[in-house]
Design a protein around this motif. Structure first.
Motif, PDB file in Angstrom:
ATOM      1  N   GLN A 610       0.897  -1.247   0.283  1.00  9.54           N
ATOM      2  CA  GLN A 610       0.127   0.115   0.110  1.00  9.54           C
ATOM      3  C   GLN A 610       0.951   1.285   0.158  1.00  9.54           C
ATOM      4  OE1 GLN A 610      -3.275  -0.142   3.137  1.00  9.54           O
ATOM      5  NE2 GLN A 610      -3.867  -2.442   3.238  1.00  9.54           N
ATOM      6  N   GLY A 611       1.831   1.147   0.022  1.00  6.10           N
ATOM      7  CA  GLY A 611       3.037   2.221  -0.366  1.00  6.10           C
ATOM      8  C   GLY A 611       3.264   2.837   0.953  1.00  6.10           C
ATOM      9  N   GLY A 612       3.435   1.730   2.419  1.00  2.56           N
ATOM     10  CA  GLY A 612       3.766   2.292   3.251  1.00  2.56           C
ATOM     11  C   GLY A 612       3.125   2.929   3.947  1.00  2.56           C
ATOM     12  N   ILE A 613       1.871   3.650   3.989  1.00  4.74           N
ATOM     13  CA  ILE A 613       1.291   4.783   4.263  1.00  4.74           C
ATOM     14  C   ILE A 613       0.785   5.085   6.018  1.00  4.74           C
ATOM     15  CG2 ILE A 613      -0.639   4.834   1.989  1.00  4.74           C
ATOM     16  CD1 ILE A 613      -2.493   3.758   3.117  1.00  4.74           C
ATOM     17  N   GLU A 614       0.376   6.170   7.011  1.00  7.19           N
ATOM     18  CA  GLU A 614       0.534   5.372   7.557  1.00  7.19           C
ATOM     19  C   GLU A 614      -0.813   4.792   8.173  1.00  7.19           C
ATOM     20  OE1 GLU A 614      -0.551   8.954  10.839  1.00  7.19           O
ATOM     21  OE2 GLU A 614      -0.183   9.641   9.084  1.00  7.19           O
ATOM     22  N   GLY A 615      -0.696   3.959   9.468  1.00  9.39           N
ATOM     23  CA  GLY A 615      -1.093   2.965   9.804  1.00  9.39           C
ATOM     24  C   GLY A 615      -1.604   2.094   8.894  1.00  9.39           C
ATOM     25  N   SER A 616      -0.551   2.001   7.914  1.00  9.31           N
ATOM     26  CA  SER A 616      -0.453   0.389   7.343  1.00  9.31           C
ATOM     27  C   SER A 616      -0.195  -0.892   7.901  1.00  9.31           C
ATOM     28  CB  SER A 616      -0.281   0.397   5.821  1.00  9.31           C
ATOM     29  OG  SER A 616       1.384   0.686   5.855  1.00  9.31           O
ATOM     30  N   GLY A 617       0.724  -0.701   8.684  1.00  8.30           N
ATOM     31  CA  GLY A 617       1.512  -1.925   9.602  1.00  8.30           C
ATOM     32  C   GLY A 617       2.803  -2.052   8.137  1.00  8.30           C
ATOM     33  N   GLN A 618       2.725  -1.835   7.561  1.00  5.88           N
ATOM     34  CA  GLN A 618       3.921  -2.690   6.050  1.00  5.88           C
ATOM     35  C   GLN A 618       5.156  -2.103   6.304  1.00  5.88           C
ATOM     36  OE1 GLN A 618       1.368  -2.405   2.245  1.00  5.88           O
ATOM     37  NE2 GLN A 618       0.232  -4.090   3.266  1.00  5.88           N
ATOM     38  N   GLY A 619       5.694  -2.851   6.269  1.00  9.96           N
ATOM     39  CA  GLY A 619       7.121  -2.907   5.738  1.00  9.96           C
ATOM     40  C   GLY A 619       7.836  -3.803   5.273  1.00  9.96           C
ATOM     41  N   LEU A 620       8.913  -3.090   4.082  1.00 10.70           N
ATOM     42  CA  LEU A 620       9.920  -3.503   3.479  1.00 10.70           C
ATOM     43  C   LEU A 620      10.974  -3.187   3.652  1.00 10.70           C
ATOM     44  CD1 LEU A 620       8.713  -1.664  -0.606  1.00 10.70           C
ATOM     45  CD2 LEU A 620       8.564  -4.122   0.837  1.00 10.70           C
ATOM     46  N   ALA A 621      12.128  -4.362   3.271  1.00 10.90           N
ATOM     47  CA  ALA A 621      13.306  -4.332   2.752  1.00 10.90           C
ATOM     48  C   ALA A 621      14.037  -5.657   2.278  1.00 10.90           C
ATOM     49  CB  ALA A 621      13.633  -5.231   4.492  1.00 10.90           C
ATOM     50  N   ALA A 622      15.597  -5.658   1.375  1.00 13.26           N
ATOM     51  CA  ALA A 622      15.930  -6.105   0.169  1.00 13.26           C
ATOM     52  C   ALA A 622      16.854  -6.165   0.903  1.00 13.26           C
ATOM     53  CB  ALA A 622      15.771  -5.871  -0.713  1.00 13.26           C
ATOM     54  N   HIS A 623      18.114  -7.561   0.498  1.00 20.30           N
ATOM     55  CA  HIS A 623      18.817  -7.633   0.460  1.00 20.30           C
ATOM     56  C   HIS A 623      19.592  -8.713  -0.218  1.00 20.30           C
ATOM     57  CE1 HIS A 623      22.431  -8.187   3.180  1.00 20.30           C
ATOM     58  NE2 HIS A 623      22.222  -9.164   3.377  1.00 20.30           N
TER      59      HIS A 623
END
Length: 756
Positions: A610-623
């Motif tokens: 969802q684009g990391g919008i406020e309140g989404s509780g979503q997070g990304l990371a890559a490696h």
């Protein structure tokens, strides 16, 4: 930002010592001169039972047609005892139902040159290029440096196992062709049957003995047909049935005639020696046999393990500790002091981080990571039997050759007089690289004159753990007017766990000695995972070695555990500062890394990003790690002060995987391991001891804390990469980034909800 000064006498990238390899301009010449005195080829040292025929170092076939695949890597639940046989069986054309597995003996043909290169590379070897790699390869091979770790098993042995299977197929076809008087090229093997186009057939066992007498062609042909291939299939694991019915033997399952059981106490962390023990109290325990004292430990031996451990409790051993006791406050202070000492070494750099536009936006943040415990399901254990002809030791070890050598030194025996039976491990995550329990069990067996099984208590396992490295980072980034990252600086204070591990297992250093000796070592091994995959024009990584006083060890992911946390957390901060969506912000800098970009777009589509919008509780990371690429999206939040992760989605490009189901298992295992690292798996230290050692009090994830876990393997024709460590480093930064969307707070410490 220039090259940071180095303290006088500081060493950089210690690997092989001077007795092992001449370091400097004459190293290659020295090795070349000595080459004539060393073997140029090695033979397999396999034992064969009646009816068995050895084809090469990796394969035996018996008269019944059973295929016995020799595996030199330690099975710790990662599936290597299935993956390597699957590679060989595919090239051979074997019937999977006929495959058996046998652990390899210690020998040069099983050396893990790939892990040796990663571990022992230094400034000279990188400068020397291929000559430097050749030198390390020769050292590893001639030392029979058998190692399991860092996801190197498949990349290292994929080709040798293909060649072993192809060679056996050619020899079996030649033997069958000789019986039928046809050209061997007209024969093939499918489902374990040799045939000449379907006209005549033979079972493998019928021609195995004859096949071993034929010669191989100059060019070894590999299978070309796509039908009936085992590679790429989700075949059932070979170790699953015995683990389900309980017949699988781990170290604690070994039973020998007249065997006694032992428990051990080794004192607090550091330079501790045994001062006193109440043997009278120990004798009151039914079944107690003897207390065995050494300078740095005391063990109780009894007719059963409970009695041995109870006797030690009553004996109440007291140890004298030299130096400052290890404590969390001291560890944190030492890491900060490392920055003040101006002892940093620039290990990675691109462009000129100083030549930036004056109107750039600067962002700076500090991060810290506590040491992470291994907490393997199986506590440390070893069984030993000392006889007139030598010693036998049963144990799980990731370095069997080095373990055997250490046991032989302790017993004052030649290495050939020690037989080490490598067992599967109930987890390990790098802890089985050390082998002190094998040495202790051998000494106890010699003392008792009978077999002894030594099992560490869970408390002892936690106290004497060699955790992953603690680290502090000072991150700084500069954003241009278009939101792109123009400059990046990472200053990392951390001890090097791998340097310490090598000093212990290869050179016999005591843990506190190895910790002190490595305190001034600046090495890329301590900042692994911080080599940016993004196209930032000007960036640098400086390592500031630190003496934290805590012995550290090989771990799952090693320095990538903190390296990825620092990098991906800060990348999210920069995206927020640039007012850009986190995925797009990353992808704009991945023009030269399409595989990682593909992972990010895939995980976004699968997870409903969802684009990391406020309140989404979503997070990304890559490696990126050793040729494998991963992106992770999590959905997380805090409920009544406890971290809850409702969803983990991962997209992985690990090349062409041998068994996709096992590949997903490896990634899932790494993800949960990384979640444990984010939630707990770490303890505070005070007065040389961990302040807690009960697993239930460490904040580890439980089934109720983890929701849906999805792993998507992206199709790839690239060579297979190891995936066992890949998932562990990326979860913590993804969760931290997710929590920012719900709390508005940046979590810059691991564990994420750590006290203090």
């Amino acid at each position: 930002m220039g090259r940071a000064p180095r303290k006088q006498g500081q060493q950089t990238e210690r690997g092989l010592n001077r007795r092992t390899l001449l370091v400097g301009g004459g190293a290659t010449a020295g090795l070349l001169l000595a080459w004539g005195g060393w073997p140029r080829a090695y033979r397999a040292n396999l034992n064969t039972a009646p009816g068995e025929t050895a084809f090469n170092a990796f394969l035996k076939i018996d008269r019944s047609g059973q295929i016995i695949v020799i595996v030199p890597q330690t099975e710790m639940g990662q599936g290597v005892s299935t993956l390597l046989p699957q590679i060989l069986a595919d090239e051979l054309g074997a019937d999977w139902r006929t495959i058996g597995v046998q652990s390899a003996p210690i020998g040069p043909l099983y050396a893990n040159n790939l892990l040796a290169r990663q571990w022992l590379a230094n400034d000279w070897s990188r400068l020397a290029g291929e000559a430097g790699e050749w030198a390390i390869d020769q050292y590893a091979t001639r030392s029979a440096l058998m190692l399991t770790g860092a996801g190197t098993s498949i990349p290292m042995f994929h080709q040798p196992y293909r060649e072993a299977g192809a060679a056996a197929r050619v020899l079996l076809c030649k033997a069958a062709a000789a019986r039928w008087d046809v050209a061997w090229e007209s024969c093939d093997i499918r489902d374990g049957i040799v045939s000449d186009g379907g006209k005549r057939t033979l079972k493998l066992g019928e021609v195995a003995e004859d096949a071993a007498t034929f010669d191989l062609p100059d060019i070894l042909p590999f299978r070309q047909a796509d039908v009936d291939r085992l590679a790429g299939q989700e075949l059932p694991r070979l170790d699953t049935p015995s683990k389900i019915d309980g017949s699988h033997n781990f170290a604690a399952d070994i039973r020998l005639p007249d065997m006694a059981f032992a428990s051990i106490r080794q004192g607090p962390i550091g330079d501790a020696v045994l001062k006193s023990v109440n043997e009278g109290a120990a004798k009151s325990v039914t079944g107690f046999l003897k207390l065995v004292r050494r300078e740095r430990w005391v063990a109780a031996i009894a007719s059963n393990w409970w009695a041995a451990n109870k006797a030690l409790d009553l004996a109440d051993p007291v140890f004298a500790l030299s130096g400052t006791p290890v404590g969390s406050a001291g560890i944190e202070a030492a890491l900060e002091q490392a920055f003040a000492d101006s002892s940093g070494e620039r290990l990675y750099a691109r462009g000129d981080p100083q030549s930036l536009s004056e109107d750039a936006t600067v962002l700076a943040s500090e991060y810290r990571v506590r040491p992470g415990l291994h907490l393997a399901m199986e506590p440390t254990c070893a069984t030993a039997r000392i006889g007139e002809d030598g010693a036998e030791v049963w144990m799980a070890t990731q370095a069997p050759g080095l373990a055997r050598a250490a046991i032989a030194r302790a017993l004052d025996l030649p290495a050939e007089a020690v037989t080490l039976y490598p067992l599967h491990a109930g987890g390990g995550h790098g802890r089985r690289m050390d082998f002190e329990a094998g040495v202790q069990a051998a000494l106890l067996s010699r003392e008792m004159g009978r077999p002894v099984q030594l099992l560490w208590s869970r408390l002892e396992d936690v106290i004497q753990d060699r955790p992953s490295a603690p680290a502090h980072a000072r991150m700084a980034g500069k954003l241009g007017r278009n939101g792109a990252v123009e400059g990046w600086s990472a200053k990392v204070a951390a001890p090097c766990a791998l340097t310490q591990t090598w000093a212990r297992i290869a050179h016999g250093k005591l843990p506190h000695e190895a910790s002190a000796d490595a305190s001034g070592t600046s090495t890329r091994l301590a900042v692994a995972g911080m080599d940016l995959p993004y196209s930032v024009p000007n960036w640098a990584v400086d390592h500031f070695p630190a003496d934290v006083g805590l012995p550290l060890g090989f771990a799952r992911g090693n320095a990538n555990l903190h390296g990825a946390f620092f990098t991906e957390s800060f990348m999210d901060e920069l995206a927020h500062q640039a007012q850009m969506e986190a995925m797009s912000f990353r992808i704009q800098m991945l023009g030269g890394n399409p595989r990682l970009a593909h992972c990010l777009t895939t995980v976004g589509a699968m997870g409903g990003w969802q684009g990391g919008i406020e309140g989404s509780g979503q997070g990304l990371a890559a490696h990126v790690m050793n040729g494998a690429f991963i992106a992770v999206m999590v959905e997380a939040g805090v409920d009544e002060g406890k971290l809850q992760v409702s969803r983990i989605v991962a997209a992985v490009d690990g090349g062409e995987q041998v068994n996709p189901d096992i590949a997903r298992q490896q990634v899932e295992s790494g993800l949960i391991h990384g979640l444990a690292f984010a939630m707990g798996a770490s303890v505070p230290y005070a007065k040389g001891m961990p302040t807690r050692a009960i697993l239930g009090r460490m904040g580890l994830p439980r089934l109720g804390d983890v929701g849906e876990v999805t792993v998507e393997l992206i199709r790839s024709t690239a060579p297979p990469a190891g995936l066992t460590d890949l998932g562990a480093p990326v979860v913590a930064p993804a969760v931290a980034n997710a929590l920012f969307t719900t709390t508005g707070r940046r979590f810059r410490s691991l564990p994420l909800l750590m006290e203090g």
